[in-house]
Design an enzyme around this catalytic site. Sequence first.
Site, mmCIF file in Angstrom:
data_model
loop_
_atom_site.group_PDB
_atom_site.id
_atom_site.type_symbol
_atom_site.label_atom_id
_atom_site.label_comp_id
_atom_site.label_asym_id
_atom_site.label_seq_id
_atom_site.Cartn_x
_atom_site.Cartn_y
_atom_site.Cartn_z
ATOM 1 N N CYS A 95 0.723 -1.095 0.105
ATOM 2 C CA CYS A 95 0.256 0.109 -0.085
ATOM 3 C C CYS A 95 1.141 1.448 -0.085
ATOM 4 O O CYS A 95 0.456 2.056 -0.213
ATOM 5 C CB CYS A 95 -0.798 -0.063 1.469
ATOM 6 S SG CYS A 95 0.010 -0.434 2.647
ATOM 7 N N HIS A 124 -1.678 1.531 7.365
ATOM 8 C CA HIS A 124 -2.229 1.224 6.180
ATOM 9 C C HIS A 124 -1.875 2.585 5.326
ATOM 10 O O HIS A 124 -3.044 4.064 5.827
ATOM 11 C CB HIS A 124 -3.252 0.992 6.135
ATOM 12 C CG HIS A 124 -4.397 0.165 4.483
ATOM 13 N ND1 HIS A 124 -3.572 -0.394 3.937
ATOM 14 C CD2 HIS A 124 -5.284 1.118 4.018
ATOM 15 C CE1 HIS A 124 -4.161 -0.415 3.027
ATOM 16 N NE2 HIS A 124 -5.595 0.089 2.812
#
Length: 592
Positions: A237, A504
């Site tokens: 990510c 994230h």
Amino acid sequence: MEIENAYEMQRAATTSPSDSSIYNNIPLTVLELFASPPVRYSHEFGHNSTGEQTTTAAQASDDSAAIGCEDSDLGKVESIKPSPLQEIPDTGLVIGSMVEVSVLNNKNLHGVIQWIGVPSGDNSIMVGVELEDEAVDKELCPSNGSYLGVPLFKCPEGRAIFVAPNQCKSDRRFTDMEGAVGGKLNVINNQQDTKLFGQVECPSVPGAVPPLRAQKRSDLEKLCGKFKGIQGHHNSCYLDATLFSMFTFTTVFDSLLFRPPDPDDIPSYLEVQKVLREEIVNPLRKNVFVRADRVMKLRKLLDKLSSVSGLTSEEKDPEEFLNSLLAQIMHVEPFLKLSSGQDAYFYQLFVEKDERLIFPTVQQLFEQSFHSSDIKLKEVPSCLIIQMPRFGKNFKMYPRILPSQVLDVTDIIEDSPRQCSVCGNLADHECRDCFGKLDEGLGGTAFCYTCLDTAHKHEKRANHNFRKLSIPEDYTIMAEHQQNLNIPRLYMELFAVVCIETSHYVAFVKTGFGPDAPWCFFDSMADREGEKNGYNIPNMHVVPNLPQWLTEEGARSLNETPNEKLLPPLAKRLFCDAYMCMYQSSDVMMYR
């Protein structure tokens, strides 16, 4: 090189660059010039964020039965030695290889090799594997990297198992469609591609493809949806959000895609450039989708060619990826030229917390950081990447920060003409001690000689130190012959915000020009199909209220909500989780 010409014809590179080792000496970031990043564990693989590979371990027995073990001794502090072996003999599997592990009941687990060797008390080679997920079967004796109480590598508790070499084989999910395994090319059929990454095809796209543009919300809605953007896979990510921000809707980084190789470039320069251009950027711009195996090709090259290890599997930060790609491999000229003589690719905000600032803007923190460090930029950059102030990755200096839609860089450019903060005429002196006194930031430190003398007759300013500004000669001449000289301001436009929450990364990206242009939200792992052997589903969707949120009125209204949990979910991510803001100068982009 003019980017516009690159979209009128394809670039054909014919020279082969020679080997060079100068890249280790290229300056990294402003952050890295002053501090080392903290060590942390990822949520999937336990490695530190410095780019170092944590030491590893493994052991073996010829049979694939479960191995007896003891609980790891968490209270004991012992030094961990490097893995005795770097490769499982005659297999091509090495430290860092992603593997499938055959265990009891014919199940396969997935992970990365962290240790290979003969542990104390054993006679056979064993392999220490850090699993993607915590091991459910306790018969496998999962640990935190310890074997029989001896720490051999580090990872989160319950992720490490030790198995025989014959229980490990290459992870088929990472076998490139054109990649080499054991020196032989593997071709995976479309049926297996579909199983591993979903139904959407991702062909290579040669040539030059202009960026997407959506000036209206209706145009952006046509681009958005599931399987849009870059598909995430194995802690990618950080890279997905950064690449999406850099290339989807802007040309500011396009010189990376077309610059011909120089003699000093690394031998693999053209290979990396081609993968970046034809496997990632062009498909993203033409088909609005990049499959995870395409990105893995770039990740493997970066991991192999740069000093940043673990880029194929570990959790990293955007700045580690940028250093690997820009500084060490593509040899990009640094965007920021500092008056201190240092160069940088992005700027880390270093500020002391001001308790008076409840909801600071990036503009305020930017000026405070440059003032406290007493440096300036030698020129307006085409791109300015700003990292938000944090203590480590988890502790934020300010609970909320407002990304400034437009960044005024006039007062931090060396030799740039500036306006007197009192009369508005051409300034010829700067008083750093007046910073914040007139509530104008750096703008309040510039004075013409007359106003400087008047302002500093006050006893509270009598001891201020000021210095003469360097002014372009033509402005000095014009100021002598023209009253109310128009002194231009220098601005840069916000085009992307990369955010982080619980390790994230996601991105907000502007899809057009101007304050009313729409914004999209991108998450490379927004959804998932299947469990351990499934695949991530990337998603793009419109954020219709974001232009309003970034206005002074809209931000003030949202800030009246004291509890972060009551904010609109995407507003919370934008204001509370901003990690990196990207600005561009459309004027400078035309010439670089």
